[in-house]
Scaffold this motif. Structure first.
Motif, short mmCIF file in Angstrom:
data_model
loop_
_atom_site.label_atom_id
_atom_site.label_comp_id
_atom_site.label_asym_id
_atom_site.label_seq_id
_atom_site.Cartn_x
_atom_site.Cartn_y
_atom_site.Cartn_z
N LYS A 231 25.03 21.91 10.20
CA LYS A 231 24.15 21.88 9.02
C LYS A 231 24.51 23.03 8.07
O LYS A 231 24.62 22.83 6.86
CB LYS A 231 22.68 22.05 9.45
N ALA A 232 24.72 24.19 8.66
CA ALA A 232 25.06 25.36 7.85
C ALA A 232 26.41 25.17 7.16
O ALA A 232 26.56 25.48 5.97
CB ALA A 232 25.09 26.60 8.74
N VAL A 233 27.37 24.59 7.90
CA VAL A 233 28.69 24.34 7.31
C VAL A 233 28.57 23.38 6.14
O VAL A 233 29.13 23.59 5.06
CB VAL A 233 29.65 23.75 8.38
N LYS A 234 27.80 22.32 6.36
CA LYS A 234 27.64 21.30 5.32
C LYS A 234 26.93 21.88 4.10
O LYS A 234 27.25 21.55 2.96
CB LYS A 234 26.87 20.09 5.86
N ALA A 235 25.93 22.74 4.37
CA ALA A 235 25.15 23.32 3.28
C ALA A 235 26.02 24.25 2.43
O ALA A 235 25.82 24.39 1.22
CB ALA A 235 23.96 24.09 3.84
N SER A 236 27.04 24.86 3.08
CA SER A 236 27.89 25.82 2.36
C SER A 236 28.99 25.12 1.56
O SER A 236 29.72 25.76 0.82
CB SER A 236 28.50 26.80 3.35
N GLU B 54 41.82 24.68 11.66
CA GLU B 54 43.03 24.16 12.30
C GLU B 54 43.14 22.66 12.10
O GLU B 54 44.13 22.15 11.57
CB GLU B 54 42.99 24.50 13.79
N ALA B 55 42.09 21.92 12.49
CA ALA B 55 42.12 20.47 12.40
C ALA B 55 41.73 20.00 11.00
O ALA B 55 42.08 18.90 10.59
CB ALA B 55 41.18 19.86 13.45
N LYS B 56 41.01 20.82 10.29
CA LYS B 56 40.58 20.52 8.91
C LYS B 56 39.86 19.17 8.81
O LYS B 56 40.16 18.35 7.95
CB LYS B 56 41.77 20.55 7.96
N VAL B 57 38.93 18.95 9.73
CA VAL B 57 38.17 17.70 9.67
C VAL B 57 36.71 17.93 9.29
O VAL B 57 35.92 16.98 9.26
CB VAL B 57 38.23 16.92 11.01
N LEU B 58 36.33 19.16 9.04
CA LEU B 58 34.95 19.41 8.60
C LEU B 58 34.94 19.83 7.14
O LEU B 58 35.82 20.56 6.71
CB LEU B 58 34.30 20.50 9.46
#
Lengths: 324, 270
Positions: free
Chosen positions: A318-323, B266-270
């Motif tokens: 969630k934090a990653v997406k929010a950023s 590394e995987a760059k999938v997020l």
């Protein structure tokens, strides 16, 4: 060498994206053969939109067969049309994608053409020689079609969708001929309505095994899938145990998926399941058993109980997406 | 009501596959009935019985193609409750879908069943062609990947729910017809005939001891392709096999933080 006929699919008059994978195969085959036209075929009712869309993918020409009695797909009515167009266009190879329609239709076309067929083709070895997976993907067979006509279904996950060519080819119409349903009729369609993408199209799949223990625990996987815009999948064991419906099953006997990211939670990695997801670009496995076979195919393994790490993973995603 | 069901013997899908030279090594392989065919047998039995414990109202004929040893798998379908078997001699490791479909077609023409039921695919060849080919050769209607079958009370048609992309399509077929079944067909309420509202357990039934004893007395007719008037030339030759590309094992991460970091950078999938 004859021409290559690509059977495209349309839904409500729009080209189905799965058809683009068969175009990639056809381009590769044309390259191997060094000769022959690429001919697209669209069948249905009011399909001029789909036909002109298909014309934008670098084909020699597109044939459109538009008829009121071809509005809904049925193998009984479509197969004779495909066979007739293949003959009229001088095709010696008919191909399509291994969607549920392709799997249903193409062998029947092969029967009408007296053609040998290669299913779920993953590679081209020669003009009529192909690679295809067998035994749940544990073996790759090299096969050669020996009949004058050949039919091929293309394994969707092994071929990237073709890119548009930037130009357009001609669209011709062909007559449907006498259409007979053989007495069959489609009574209704019970569509699965879900806000999530279809398993086989999803870029991200989050799957759970029997280790998820209870149906309500799948909400942890749904939360992650929703954060990443993905689909939820499951193993046969989880389906058989009644945790989730069978149509979520990933594996040889269920659906074959190849997303960019596959997250396997509480999944041991039975051969049958691996067959359905090994083609994924990046595989993450979360399992409490460090010896689980899933770790042998996973790019990133986390040895942990899902109960301990899923809530944390959800919050941090969630934090990653929010950023972003 | 006469139902012809096909049942191929396949190497046990739980066993590890071995490759030797240009072929799959079947030495010492344990053979079982192809799981999807087993579901087809279960479907046929349910369609011809009134309910749990009720009397039968139809005949289920099991057809297999293979060497003499394949009679074991036919016998195990008879032990489940099928009435009789047919074994057509053939090299089941070499026949292609086209040849199998030609043989099945000839048997259908000989037996004239009301319904032909098959598994959607065998788990060794994975071709998923024979039911559609047979329907095409015979000009019969087809319903593939069935997850639900209902036999009409006049036994003149079946309505088949079949798994398609995006849901379940219900297709009504006049009989005779060809139906191939998927896994979900063996759920408790997936098969209904007009005679009773029986529910079943999950999955195909196990053979009872009584069934195993009874199966010993049931007949298995032995035929060959020539006797059926089928001449066999391969349409698809397998010229070799190879192992799929190995997927190399990745790394173990220590924490959720490290996992997210790897997936991002590394995987760059997020």
């Amino acid at each position: 060498m004859g021409n290559i006929l690509i059977v495209a699919e349309q839904k409500a008059g729009a080209l189905r994206s799965a058809s683009l994978n068969a175009i990639s195969f056809a381009r590769k085959l044309r390259e191997t053969r060094g000769a022959g036209d690429l001919i697209g075929l669209v069948i249905g009712q009011n399909v001029s939109g789909a036909a002109s869309e298909l014309a934008g993918y670098g084909l020699t020409k597109v044939i459109s067969v538009d008829h009121a009695s071809l509005g809904g797909y049925m193998a009984e009515t479509y197969a004779p049309v495909v066979a007739q167009v293949a003959k009229a266009q001088g095709a010696d190879l008919v191909c399509g994608t291994s969607t549920s329609m392709g799997k249903d239709l193409l062998p029947r076309v092969a029967a009408l053409l007296g053609a040998g067929m290669a299913s779920e083709v993953s590679g081209v070895l020669g003009p009529k020689s192909f690679r295809r997976p067998m035994l749940a993907g544990n073996v790759v067979a090299k096969v050669e079609v020996t009949t004058a006509m050949a039919v091929v279904s293309v394994r969707q996950t092994e071929w990237a969708p073709a890119a548009a060519s930037g130009s357009s080819c001609a669209v011709e119409t062909a007559d449907a001929g006498a259409v007979s349903t053989l007495g069959a009729q489609v009574v209704k369609l019970e569509a699965v309505t879900s806000a999530r993408p279809d398993l086989t199209d999803a870029k991200v799949v989050v799957s759970g095994g029997r280790g998820m223990k209870a149906a309500e625990n799948f909400k942890h996987l749904e939360a992650i899938a929703d954060l990443l815009g993905g689909a939820v999948g499951a193993t046969r064991a989880a389906c058989d145990a009644g945790l989730v419906p069978n149509d979520l099953q990933v594996g040889q006997t269920g659906k074959v998926v190849a997303p960019n990211l596959y997250v396997a939670v509480a999944i041991s990695g039975a051969i049958q399941h691996l067959a359905g997801m090994k083609g994924s670009k990046v595989i993450v496995a979360i399992n409490k058993d460090p010896e689980a076979p899933i770790f042998q195919v996973a790019d990133y393994g986390l040895v942990a109980k899902w109960e301990d790490v899923l809530p944390e993973l959800t919050e941090k995603l969630k934090a990653v997406k929010a950023s972003q | 009501m006469k139902i012809l069901v096909t049942a191929k013997r396949v190497p046990d899908p739980e066993q590890k596959v071995k490759i030797k030279g240009d072929a799959v090594d079947l030495a010492g392989a344990n053979f079982v009935v192809n799981p999807f065919d087993e579901y087809a047998v279960e479907t046929a039995l349910r369609l011809t019985e009134k309910g749990s414990g009720g009397e039968r109202s139809g005949e289920v004929v099991v057809l297999s193609i293979g060497p003499k040893d394949a009679s074991q798998q036919v016998r195990s379908c008879l032990a489940m409750g099928a009435d009789r078997g047919i074994l057509v001699a053939g090299d089941d490791t070499a026949l292609d879908s086209e040849q199998v479909a030609r043989i099945v077609t000839a048997v259908v023409q000989k037996e004239k069943p009301t319904l032909v039921l098959m598994g959607k695919q065998t788990v060794d060849g994975d071709a998923n062609q024979v039911p559609q080919l047979v329907a095409g050769y015979l000009g019969l209607p087809q319903a593939c990947f069935a997850c639900d079958v209902e036999l009409a009370s006049d036994q003149a048609s079946v309505t088949v729910g079949r798994e398609v992309d995006g849901g379940t399509e219900f297709k009504k077929l006049p009989l005779p017809a060809v139906v191939s079944v998927d896994l979900r067909i063996v759920m408790p309420n997936a098969v209904r005939n007009a005679q009773g509202g029986a529910t079943y357990g999950d999955g195909p039934r196990y053979a009872s001891l009584k069934g195993i004893m009874a199966a010993k007395k049931k007949t298995i007719e032995e035929l060959d392709a020539a006797a059926l008037g089928v001449s066999l030339t391969p349409a698809v030759k397998t010229v070799g096999v190879e192992a799929p590309p190995e997927r190399k094992a990745g790394i173990k991460v220590e924490s959720v933080d490290q996992l997210i970091e790897k997936l991002r950078t590394e995987a760059k999938v997020l």
